[in-house]
Design a protein around this motif. Structure first.
Motif, PDB file in Angstrom:
ATOM      1  N   LYS A  75      30.134 -23.973 -11.805  1.00  0.00           N
ATOM      2  CA  LYS A  75      30.082 -25.196 -10.804  1.00  0.00           C
ATOM      3  C   LYS A  75      28.636 -25.639 -10.336  1.00  0.00           C
ATOM      4  N   THR A  76      27.934 -24.468  -9.678  1.00  0.00           N
ATOM      5  CA  THR A  76      26.627 -24.772  -9.175  1.00  0.00           C
ATOM      6  C   THR A  76      25.650 -25.263 -10.020  1.00  0.00           C
ATOM      7  N   SER A  77      25.644 -24.994 -11.248  1.00  0.00           N
ATOM      8  CA  SER A  77      24.740 -25.393 -12.241  1.00  0.00           C
ATOM      9  C   SER A  77      24.997 -26.920 -12.661  1.00  0.00           C
ATOM     10  N   LYS A  78      26.392 -27.359 -12.645  1.00  0.00           N
ATOM     11  CA  LYS A  78      26.688 -28.595 -12.887  1.00  0.00           C
ATOM     12  C   LYS A  78      26.345 -29.542 -11.866  1.00  0.00           C
ATOM     13  N   ALA A  79      26.451 -29.073 -10.571  1.00  0.00           N
ATOM     14  CA  ALA A  79      26.075 -29.914  -9.213  1.00  0.00           C
ATOM     15  C   ALA A  79      24.407 -30.089  -9.488  1.00  0.00           C
ATOM     16  N   SER A  80      23.792 -28.939  -9.909  1.00  0.00           N
ATOM     17  CA  SER A  80      22.272 -29.221 -10.013  1.00  0.00           C
ATOM     18  C   SER A  80      21.892 -30.193 -11.129  1.00  0.00           C
ATOM     19  N   SER A  81      22.600 -30.057 -12.209  1.00  0.00           N
ATOM     20  CA  SER A  81      22.326 -31.003 -13.205  1.00  0.00           C
ATOM     21  C   SER A  81      22.607 -32.563 -12.936  1.00  0.00           C
ATOM     22  N   SER A  82      23.669 -32.577 -12.161  1.00  0.00           N
ATOM     23  CA  SER A  82      24.258 -33.800 -11.606  1.00  0.00           C
ATOM     24  C   SER A  82      23.127 -34.672 -10.590  1.00  0.00           C
ATOM     25  N   ARG A  83      22.654 -33.838  -9.832  1.00  0.00           N
ATOM     26  CA  ARG A  83      21.708 -34.072  -8.807  1.00  0.00           C
ATOM     27  C   ARG A  83      20.250 -34.381  -9.507  1.00  0.00           C
ATOM     28  N   TYR A  84      19.757 -33.491 -10.155  1.00  0.00           N
ATOM     29  CA  TYR A  84      18.590 -33.853 -10.875  1.00  0.00           C
ATOM     30  C   TYR A  84      18.744 -35.061 -11.661  1.00  0.00           C
ATOM     31  N   ASP A  85      19.812 -35.394 -12.384  1.00  0.00           N
ATOM     32  CA  ASP A  85      19.971 -36.624 -13.161  1.00  0.00           C
ATOM     33  C   ASP A  85      20.125 -37.809 -12.312  1.00  0.00           C
ATOM     34  N   SER A  86      20.688 -37.664 -11.141  1.00  0.00           N
ATOM     35  CA  SER A  86      20.532 -39.118 -10.449  1.00  0.00           C
ATOM     36  C   SER A  86      19.399 -39.258  -9.911  1.00  0.00           C
ATOM     37  N   GLY A  87      18.604 -38.147  -9.715  1.00  0.00           N
ATOM     38  CA  GLY A  87      16.877 -38.453  -9.315  1.00  0.00           C
ATOM     39  C   GLY A  87      16.414 -39.203 -10.308  1.00  0.00           C
ATOM     40  N   MET A  88      16.408 -38.724 -11.584  1.00  0.00           N
ATOM     41  CA  MET A  88      15.919 -39.482 -12.588  1.00  0.00           C
ATOM     42  C   MET A  88      16.343 -40.892 -12.989  1.00  0.00           C
ATOM     43  N   SER A  89      17.597 -40.981 -12.646  1.00  0.00           N
ATOM     44  CA  SER A  89      18.271 -42.407 -12.685  1.00  0.00           C
ATOM     45  C   SER A  89      17.683 -43.331 -11.614  1.00  0.00           C
ATOM     46  N   ALA A  90      17.534 -42.768 -10.490  1.00  0.00           N
ATOM     47  CA  ALA A  90      17.269 -43.709  -9.163  1.00  0.00           C
ATOM     48  C   ALA A  90      15.572 -44.152  -9.543  1.00  0.00           C
ATOM     49  N   GLY A  91      14.784 -42.998  -9.855  1.00  0.00           N
ATOM     50  CA  GLY A  91      13.405 -43.356 -10.270  1.00  0.00           C
ATOM     51  C   GLY A  91      13.256 -44.685 -11.286  1.00  0.00           C
ATOM     52  N   ALA A  92      14.141 -44.357 -12.386  1.00  0.00           N
ATOM     53  CA  ALA A  92      14.126 -45.472 -13.466  1.00  0.00           C
ATOM     54  C   ALA A  92      14.357 -46.661 -12.865  1.00  0.00           C
ATOM     55  N   LYS A  93      15.527 -46.767 -11.925  1.00  0.00           N
ATOM     56  CA  LYS A  93      16.034 -48.150 -11.426  1.00  0.00           C
ATOM     57  C   LYS A  93      15.028 -48.598 -10.497  1.00  0.00           C
ATOM     58  N   PHE A  94      14.253 -47.713  -9.940  1.00  0.00           N
ATOM     59  CA  PHE A  94      13.054 -48.262  -8.837  1.00  0.00           C
ATOM     60  C   PHE A  94      11.967 -49.160  -9.615  1.00  0.00           C
ATOM     61  N   LEU A  95      12.031 -48.705 -10.937  1.00  0.00           N
ATOM     62  CA  LEU A  95      10.818 -49.444 -12.031  1.00  0.00           C
ATOM     63  C   LEU A  95      11.517 -50.490 -12.826  1.00  0.00           C
ATOM     64  N   ASN A  96      12.893 -50.474 -12.619  1.00  0.00           N
ATOM     65  CA  ASN A  96      13.534 -51.214 -13.658  1.00  0.00           C
ATOM     66  C   ASN A  96      13.365 -50.827 -15.171  1.00  0.00           C
ATOM     67  N   ALA A  97      13.455 -49.541 -15.286  1.00  0.00           N
ATOM     68  CA  ALA A  97      13.203 -49.063 -16.589  1.00  0.00           C
ATOM     69  C   ALA A  97      14.560 -48.171 -16.846  1.00  0.00           C
ATOM     70  N   GLU A  98      14.565 -47.667 -17.955  1.00  0.00           N
ATOM     71  CA  GLU A  98      15.770 -46.785 -18.623  1.00  0.00           C
ATOM     72  C   GLU A  98      15.499 -45.253 -18.146  1.00  0.00           C
ATOM     73  N   LYS A  99      16.511 -44.582 -18.071  1.00  0.00           N
ATOM     74  CA  LYS A  99      16.341 -43.089 -17.785  1.00  0.00           C
ATOM     75  C   LYS A  99      15.378 -42.192 -18.719  1.00  0.00           C
ATOM     76  N   ASP A 100      15.627 -42.768 -20.027  1.00  0.00           N
ATOM     77  CA  ASP A 100      14.861 -41.948 -21.205  1.00  0.00           C
ATOM     78  C   ASP A 100      13.391 -42.474 -21.446  1.00  0.00           C
ATOM     79  N   GLU A 101      13.095 -43.588 -20.297  1.00  0.00           N
ATOM     80  CA  GLU A 101      11.470 -43.965 -20.381  1.00  0.00           C
ATOM     81  C   GLU A 101      10.948 -43.393 -19.185  1.00  0.00           C
ATOM     82  N   ILE A 102      11.348 -42.411 -18.674  1.00  0.00           N
ATOM     83  CA  ILE A 102      10.720 -41.856 -17.311  1.00  0.00           C
ATOM     84  C   ILE A 102      10.640 -40.230 -17.301  1.00  0.00           C
ATOM     85  N   ALA A 103       9.323 -39.884 -16.982  1.00  0.00           N
ATOM     86  CA  ALA A 103       9.124 -38.185 -17.137  1.00  0.00           C
ATOM     87  C   ALA A 103       8.168 -38.088 -16.043  1.00  0.00           C
ATOM     88  N   THR A 104       8.358 -36.717 -15.425  1.00  0.00           N
ATOM     89  CA  THR A 104       7.594 -36.344 -14.319  1.00  0.00           C
ATOM     90  C   THR A 104       6.276 -35.504 -14.455  1.00  0.00           C
TER      91      THR A 104
END
Length: 390
Positions: free
Chosen positions: A55-84
């Motif tokens: 459960k906790t790992s799934k929550a970690s994965s979901s929150r990280y995924d939401s962060g990457m998705s939000a970053g992509a949205k901020f730039l009008n990009a797709e999540k597979d076009e973003i890295a840190t």
């Protein structure tokens, strides 16, 4: 356009309750309270490796995924076009041919210069410097001046969206059109760190191949993010382990575990500030807002008022101690951002700032701000550089 109440907005930033006037925001903005709470909450509830079935790992994965998705949205990009993990890593993904050419801006922040100088040396490439022809206090990178530097062997062009010293906004869309029209396979890499805190960024509309920003300058934590278009990724090799997927920018360029707690804190920033509308022109017209909650038009308007007061004071200063402003002396939000650098005749910039710090609670800076070639070579200023107020 969202209603902009300055006092209510200040309440969203805990640091603004302290007895300090922050005039060094180009070096890093104060952090949104919701971001601080998100990082704390993650470390308490979700601080494990993601990818597990519990459960906790799934929550970690979901929150990280939401962060990457939000970053992509901020730039009008797709999540597979973003890295840190960013430009230095990016430079190691290219395998150009000996004698190929790169065009690098000579007035950029060193972060978008040093990796390409190193790449040129490693692969025996020809490095061409893009230097504004008008040697003045307001140098601007123009697409028309770029044309003579491009050739069929050009592989990469780099520039800044807005100077972190001058505040000058460059017409990145025109630059991208010039590069891709003259040399279709050439890639354009843009440093948007100084621009992203002030205006919406639509990477699709701009037509860039790579675009980088730092979240700690956009009310967030100390983490940066790189956009790389799907087309540009075809010219990259992966730096990742052979047994891992190579399908996304993050697969190719991120070499280890990301900063989970920082990435997952990005959504509150995007929710607070808003995103660009797809295929917008990135100007200050309210018609470009894709929803009613975006703060971008209000931010541009408020910043314009603030920098207008400062620029008016600086330009009307008595001639006994003339002040030289670097960048446009006007407060036009289409021309410049509220990053204002200047020198006072007869006064060392460092000494001036240190005097102000001793006698006021202002927090501001002196120096070259990693744009050493611009400040020391192009503008011809000494070790103390400029005074910068943001």
């Amino acid at each position: 356009m969202a209603t902009f109440d300055v006092e209510a907005d200040r309440a969203n930033f805990p640091a603004l309750k302290e007895d300090q006037i922050f005039l060094d925001n180009a070096g890093g903005s104060q952090t949104l309270g919701a971001v601080i709470e998100s990082i704390s909450d993650y470390l308490i509830k979700s601080n494990v490796q993601f990818g597990g079935g519990y459960k906790t790992s799934k929550a970690s994965s979901s929150r990280y995924d939401s962060g990457m998705s939000a970053g992509a949205k901020f730039l009008n990009a797709e999540k597979d076009e973003i890295a840190t993990q960013l430009l230095r890593n990016l430079s190691f993904t290219f395998d150009f041919d000996e004698g190929d050419e790169m065009v690098v801006s000579s007035i950029d922040h060193e972060a978008n210069v040093a990796p390409w100088k190193d790449l040129a040396a490693r692969q025996k490439l020809v490095l061409k410097w893009w230097t504004p022809r008008a040697r003045s206090t307001d140098p601007v990178l123009l697409a028309s001046e770029l044309e003579g530097l491009l050739s069929p062997r050009t592989r990469l062009v780099t520039c800044t969206h807005a100077s972190n010293v001058l505040g000058t906004i460059h017409d990145v869309k025109a630059i991208a059109e010039t590069v891709h029209t003259i040399v279709p396979r050439a890639l354009l890499c843009v440093d948007g760190v100084a621009y992203a805190p002030h205006r919406p960024v639509d990477v699709k509309d701009l037509g860039v191949d790579f675009y980088v920003l730092s979240w700690y300058k956009v009310y967030g934590p100390h983490i940066a993010m790189l956009y790389g278009s799907r087309g540009a990724q075809k010219q990259m090799r992966t730096l990742g382990h052979f047994f891992n997927p190579h399908a996304t920018l993050e697969n190719k360029i991120s070499l280890g575990s990301g900063y989970y707690e920082l990435v997952q804190s990005i959504p509150p920033i995007v929710e607070y500030i808003g995103t660009p509308s797809p295929s917008s022109s990135n100007d200050d017209n309210d018609n470009n807002d894709h929803n009613n909650s975006t703060l971008w038009p209000s931010i541009a308007s408020h910043e314009s008022q603030l920098q207008s007061h400062l620029l008016t004071y600086l330009t009307s200063h008595p001639s006994s101690s003339p002040i030289t402003i670097y960048g446009s002396p006007t407060a036009d939000p289409q021309t410049r951002l509220p990053t204002i650098s200047f020198v006072v005749s007869g006064h060392d910039s460092r000494a001036l700032v240190e005097t102000l710090e001793r006698t006021t609670n202002y927090g501001l800076r002196w120096g070259a701000f990693y744009s050493n070639s611009l400040v020391h070579d192009f503008l011809g200023l000494g070790p103390s550089g400029v005074v910068r107020v943001v």
